[in-house]
Enzyme design. Structure first.
Site, PDB file in Angstrom:
ATOM      1  N   LYS A   1      34.450   2.143  12.922  1.00  0.00           N
ATOM      2  CA  LYS A   1      33.339   2.135  13.869  1.00  0.00           C
ATOM      3  C   LYS A   1      31.997   2.005  13.151  1.00  0.00           C
ATOM      4  O   LYS A   1      31.075   1.326  13.636  1.00  0.00           O
ATOM      5  CB  LYS A   1      33.372   3.396  14.724  1.00  0.00           C
ATOM      6  CG  LYS A   1      34.520   3.425  15.740  1.00  0.00           C
ATOM      7  CD  LYS A   1      34.405   2.296  16.737  1.00  0.00           C
ATOM      8  CE  LYS A   1      35.402   2.394  17.869  1.00  0.00           C
ATOM      9  NZ  LYS A   1      35.257   1.274  18.836  1.00  0.00           N
TER      10      LYS A   1
ATOM     11  N   TYR B   1      39.232   5.793  11.673  1.00  0.00           N
ATOM     12  CA  TYR B   1      38.595   5.304  12.897  1.00  0.00           C
ATOM     13  C   TYR B   1      37.076   5.297  12.730  1.00  0.00           C
ATOM     14  O   TYR B   1      36.397   4.315  13.098  1.00  0.00           O
ATOM     15  CB  TYR B   1      39.011   6.195  14.052  1.00  0.00           C
ATOM     16  CG  TYR B   1      38.344   5.946  15.373  1.00  0.00           C
ATOM     17  CD1 TYR B   1      38.740   4.884  16.178  1.00  0.00           C
ATOM     18  CD2 TYR B   1      37.343   6.798  15.841  1.00  0.00           C
ATOM     19  CE1 TYR B   1      38.145   4.668  17.420  1.00  0.00           C
ATOM     20  CE2 TYR B   1      36.747   6.589  17.072  1.00  0.00           C
ATOM     21  CZ  TYR B   1      37.145   5.529  17.857  1.00  0.00           C
ATOM     22  OH  TYR B   1      36.550   5.325  19.076  1.00  0.00           O
TER      23      TYR B   1
END
Length: 262
Positions: free
Chosen positions: A155, A151
């Protein structure tokens, strides 16, 4: 303030949480909003709460045809598109990073990073025509080590992509910026009682964020008030990036409670 009078914004993942708050904030300031999500029932509720200036659409950002259709619907209904808010994403990989499969990693990137890219590509002709802008919702996970490695990588990729788009399209008047939230009180935490209260101890401001905190930052960056800001990442994170490991060092903070002075 009516900073978005006559403007049209498309917001992804707008059925709840940050996306819904952004849609309502931009609409309150005069924008027509195209709200997209896979959760059609919740999306309809958001659109109903906004009124006739909202167009709800079922959109899967991992499907380019869906994204193209959303941009086409926005221009057909409202005649233009000025603002794109990339909010779609989520933490797909729930295992330890050494156990995550390549398929899981690819799915994370496809939703969070490539999904944002698809939306930008589809919206660019309108954004160039109208000298519009893009605000992408990234995360403090893309700026510092807070776990969720896959993740975090997605990002961080959003931030790098934004900087490069800003450099490439600045001369055409199109701006690209990022908001990087800390922990926000959204429905993802509803089934984890006590977690947000525990996390709040890490924040110097003593609380986790609310969706409206992020909506306010998006409204600023998307508005003419930020006309000379591009390629920027704005952390909206209650100060969690200021201390070692995000610990609150204040007199009543996490660090003092865990490690009292002798």
């Amino acid at each position: 303030m009516q900073r978005f009078e006559g403007k049209v914004a498309l917001i992804t993942a707008a059925a709840q949480g940050i996306g819904a708050a952004v849609a309502r904030r931009l609409a309150d300031e005069g924008a027509a909003v195209v709200v997209t999500d896979l959760q059609e029932d919740k999306l309809a509720e958001v659109a109903k709460s906004i009124g006739d200036q909202a167009l709800p659409l079922r959109v899967d950002v991992t499907n380019r045809a869906d994204v193209d259709a959303a941009v086409a619907a926005a221009t057909e209904r409202f005649g233009r598109l000025d603002v794109l808010v990339n909010n779609a994403g989520g933490c797909i990989v729930r295992t330890a990073p050494e156990d995550a499969s390549a398929e899981e990693f690819h799915a994370q990137l496809d939703l969070t990073l490539v999904g944002a890219s698809r939306c930008i590509q589809a919206a660019l002709p309108q954004l160039v025509k109208n000298r519009g802008n893009v605000v992408t919702i990234s995360s403090v996970n893309g700026l510092a080590a807070f776990g969720n490695i896959e993740y975090a990588a997605a990002k961080a990729g959003q931030i790098a992509m934004t900087v490069n788009y800003a450099a490439r399209y600045g001369e055409l008047g199109v701006r690209f910026n990022v908001v990087a939230p800390g922990t926000i009180r959204t429905p993802v935490w509803d089934h984890q009682p006590g977690t947000l209260e525990r996390f709040s101890r890490m924040y110097p401001l003593g609380r986790v964020g609310e969706p409206e905190d992020i909506a306010a930052a998006v409204a600023f960056l998307a508005s003419g008030d930020a006309a000379w800001i591009t390629g920027h990442t704005l952390p909206v994170e209650g100060g969690v990036l200021t201390g070692p490991g995000g610990m609150n060092l204040g007199p009543s903070g996490f660090f003092k409670k865990e490690y009292p002075e002798s």
